[in-house]
Design a protein around this motif. Sequence first.
Motif, PDB file in Angstrom:
ATOM      1  N   UNK A  73     -19.536 -12.626  -4.985  1.00  0.00           N
ATOM      2  CA  UNK A  73     -19.167 -13.524  -6.085  1.00  0.00           C
ATOM      3  C   UNK A  73     -20.242 -14.586  -6.315  1.00  0.00           C
ATOM      4  N   UNK A  74     -20.710 -15.199  -5.239  1.00  0.00           N
ATOM      5  CA  UNK A  74     -21.691 -16.275  -5.349  1.00  0.00           C
ATOM      6  C   UNK A  74     -23.045 -15.743  -5.824  1.00  0.00           C
ATOM      7  N   UNK A  75     -23.452 -14.585  -5.307  1.00  0.00           N
ATOM      8  CA  UNK A  75     -24.747 -14.005  -5.698  1.00  0.00           C
ATOM      9  C   UNK A  75     -24.775 -13.747  -7.195  1.00  0.00           C
ATOM     10  N   UNK A  76     -23.656 -13.256  -7.729  1.00  0.00           N
ATOM     11  CA  UNK A  76     -23.594 -12.955  -9.160  1.00  0.00           C
ATOM     12  C   UNK A  76     -23.575 -14.241  -9.984  1.00  0.00           C
ATOM     13  N   UNK A  77     -22.740 -15.189  -9.548  1.00  0.00           N
ATOM     14  CA  UNK A  77     -22.624 -16.460 -10.279  1.00  0.00           C
ATOM     15  C   UNK A  77     -23.951 -17.180 -10.364  1.00  0.00           C
ATOM     16  N   UNK A  78     -24.663 -17.243  -9.221  1.00  0.00           N
ATOM     17  CA  UNK A  78     -25.861 -18.086  -9.161  1.00  0.00           C
ATOM     18  C   UNK A  78     -27.152 -17.277  -9.145  1.00  0.00           C
ATOM     19  N   UNK A  79     -27.057 -15.969  -9.405  1.00  0.00           N
ATOM     20  CA  UNK A  79     -28.236 -15.093  -9.478  1.00  0.00           C
ATOM     21  C   UNK A  79     -29.181 -15.313  -8.290  1.00  0.00           C
ATOM     22  N   UNK A 123     -13.579  -7.823   4.768  1.00  0.00           N
ATOM     23  CA  UNK A 123     -14.040  -7.954   3.394  1.00  0.00           C
ATOM     24  C   UNK A 123     -14.164  -9.406   2.964  1.00  0.00           C
ATOM     25  N   UNK A 124     -13.615 -10.323   3.775  1.00  0.00           N
ATOM     26  CA  UNK A 124     -13.552 -11.719   3.340  1.00  0.00           C
ATOM     27  C   UNK A 124     -14.933 -12.265   2.971  1.00  0.00           C
ATOM     28  N   UNK A 125     -15.899 -12.110   3.886  1.00  0.00           N
ATOM     29  CA  UNK A 125     -17.223 -12.676   3.634  1.00  0.00           C
ATOM     30  C   UNK A 125     -17.935 -11.907   2.519  1.00  0.00           C
ATOM     31  N   UNK A 129      -0.278 -20.978   9.232  1.00  0.00           N
ATOM     32  CA  UNK A 129      -1.602 -21.575   9.162  1.00  0.00           C
ATOM     33  C   UNK A 129      -2.568 -20.470   8.759  1.00  0.00           C
ATOM     34  N   UNK A 130      -3.365 -20.714   7.748  1.00  0.00           N
ATOM     35  CA  UNK A 130      -4.247 -19.658   7.257  1.00  0.00           C
ATOM     36  C   UNK A 130      -5.684 -20.163   7.284  1.00  0.00           C
ATOM     37  N   UNK A 131      -6.487 -19.414   7.989  1.00  0.00           N
ATOM     38  CA  UNK A 131      -7.887 -19.764   8.205  1.00  0.00           C
ATOM     39  C   UNK A 131      -8.676 -18.973   7.166  1.00  0.00           C
ATOM     40  N   UNK A 132      -9.373 -19.673   6.259  1.00  0.00           N
ATOM     41  CA  UNK A 132      -9.982 -18.952   5.137  1.00  0.00           C
ATOM     42  C   UNK A 132     -11.496 -19.149   5.079  1.00  0.00           C
ATOM     43  N   UNK A 133     -12.108 -18.397   4.191  1.00  0.00           N
ATOM     44  CA  UNK A 133     -13.548 -18.502   3.949  1.00  0.00           C
ATOM     45  C   UNK A 133     -13.736 -18.801   2.473  1.00  0.00           C
ATOM     46  N   UNK A 134     -14.498 -19.838   2.141  1.00  0.00           N
ATOM     47  CA  UNK A 134     -14.820 -20.102   0.740  1.00  0.00           C
ATOM     48  C   UNK A 134     -16.173 -20.803   0.708  1.00  0.00           C
ATOM     49  N   UNK A 135     -17.059 -20.302  -0.153  1.00  0.00           N
ATOM     50  CA  UNK A 135     -18.390 -20.906  -0.209  1.00  0.00           C
ATOM     51  C   UNK A 135     -18.471 -22.020  -1.250  1.00  0.00           C
ATOM     52  N   UNK A 136     -17.457 -22.111  -2.116  1.00  0.00           N
ATOM     53  CA  UNK A 136     -17.433 -23.205  -3.101  1.00  0.00           C
ATOM     54  C   UNK A 136     -16.018 -23.789  -3.155  1.00  0.00           C
ATOM     55  N   UNK A 137     -15.935 -25.017  -3.672  1.00  0.00           N
ATOM     56  CA  UNK A 137     -14.624 -25.666  -3.772  1.00  0.00           C
ATOM     57  C   UNK A 137     -13.705 -24.866  -4.707  1.00  0.00           C
ATOM     58  N   UNK A 138     -14.288 -24.347  -5.783  1.00  0.00           N
ATOM     59  CA  UNK A 138     -13.483 -23.602  -6.770  1.00  0.00           C
ATOM     60  C   UNK A 138     -12.869 -22.362  -6.119  1.00  0.00           C
TER      61      UNK A 138
END
Length: 452
Positions: free
Chosen positions: A342-348, A334-336, A237-246
């Motif tokens: 990644x998100x800051x760069x993608x969405x400025x 490093x997960x968060x 079971x792996x508990x992950x962090x993701x801010x977007x579906x992609x």
Amino acid sequence: MMNLMTTIFPVGAHLAGWRHKDAWPKTNMRFEVFIAQAQLAERGKFDMLFLADGNAVRAMDDPVMFVANTNTDRPSTYDPLMLFAALTQHTRHIGLFCTAVTTYDEPFLLARRFGSLDHLSNGRACWNIVTGNYEGDSHNFGRSAHVPRHERYERADEFVTICKGLWDSWAEDAFIEDKATGHFLVPSKVQRLNHVGKHFSVQGPLNVARLPQGYPVLASAGQSEPGRELAAKHAELIFSVALTKEEAQEFYADQKARVERRGRNPDAVKIMPGVTVYVGRTAAEADELYAELQDLIPPPVGVASLSKFCRQDLSGYPIDGPLPDMSEEVVGMTSYRKSIDQLAKQQKMTIREMYKLIVPSAGHVIFKGTAGQVADQFEDWYRSKAADGFNVINPVQPRSLMDFVDLVIPELQRRKLFRTEYPDGTLRDMLGLPTPQRQINPHGAWEFAKQA
Ligand SMILES: Cc1cc2nc3c(=O)[nH]c(=O)nc-3n(C[C@H](O)[C@H](O)[C@H](O)COP(=O)(O)O)c2cc1C
């Protein structure tokens, strides 16, 4: 059907959650509050309760954070194994997903504690294997600095391998307790481990009978390269962090491929990202809760909190300017950081925009709206291979968990995405995970038995 776990820590996951009018008035070391949370989750037919852990009082060098909130800093908290052992007596079905750090523990002692929990709970134990995400922990164990990542993961791998070997000590039918013959046990049904490795020497056997689940369900949450490899080797079971579906889909595909490359069945590994849920009887009610909580955060606390997630002090940067580049790996978690960069760069995004996004979400994605709208998002992530299940994170306790149980669970059940009754059996049975076969150690037979 999807699997659902929820964080039991009664301080809400939103930075200002504990200050909200619908939060528990007091939570610190109040066992009755934990019992109420656990029973509420069991009413919702959740698979598991989750509890994070560490070994230090954090943020003492950051007065803004130290006084403001205790959600991830946890300055005063029960030992998770002790807490869950007590909760076995107040719950019947729900799994107990318990964090324990490998860097500062001993495999024999931890194998014994998890063995005890699995017996006390009739097969409901789950171990969140972590190597420790807080540098300050090391100062409590005779070290002046955090153990380097590669060493933490190397030790964790050996640690878990030993625990598995120790849980294989006894055959299921070793303890016959035969009054007529006077034989309490069968000597040929026990084996030593005789492990000698780089970090540990452990003879065994474990002084706990074969566990109801064979091994507790093994889980992990590291998203760094060695974290993903440890998970691929051992985790179910792996508990992950993701801010977007992609991002969640990328992690899901990557992690399942790693599991397959190690010759394991990817369907026997569940990926469960965290999701912070704001649900209301109307969309306006959910928005209102969100706005009330945002209003309770002073900007310096928002920046301090974001800095913590990023493992980087952001207080010297203009609050309405961009985030600095954070692609460089740092010691600790490093997960968060990776996800935010990644998100800051993608969405400025600016620092203020980012903390406003991260603080209400406790670093995870937010699903907000009516039960139908929230269930749509769960269903979308589940059906598009972004998740096999979710860790439901509650901004305000007990209101958020109560609303989830009363509003979202029935909607997921109506869509046949979630169970309506608990099945019989162990946590493994509930999750659809196989029970491990006992591995025979050719050099482990008890000497007397060998002679016989
Ligand atoms: C959702 C999530 C929950 C975690 N919970 C804990 C925790 O309770 N205690 C802990 O020490 N580490 C926790 N971690 C961190 C890791 O599992 C790992 O030990 C940490 O990230 C350091 O390893 P890294 O260098 O691979 O990031 C968590 C990570 C994630 C993604």
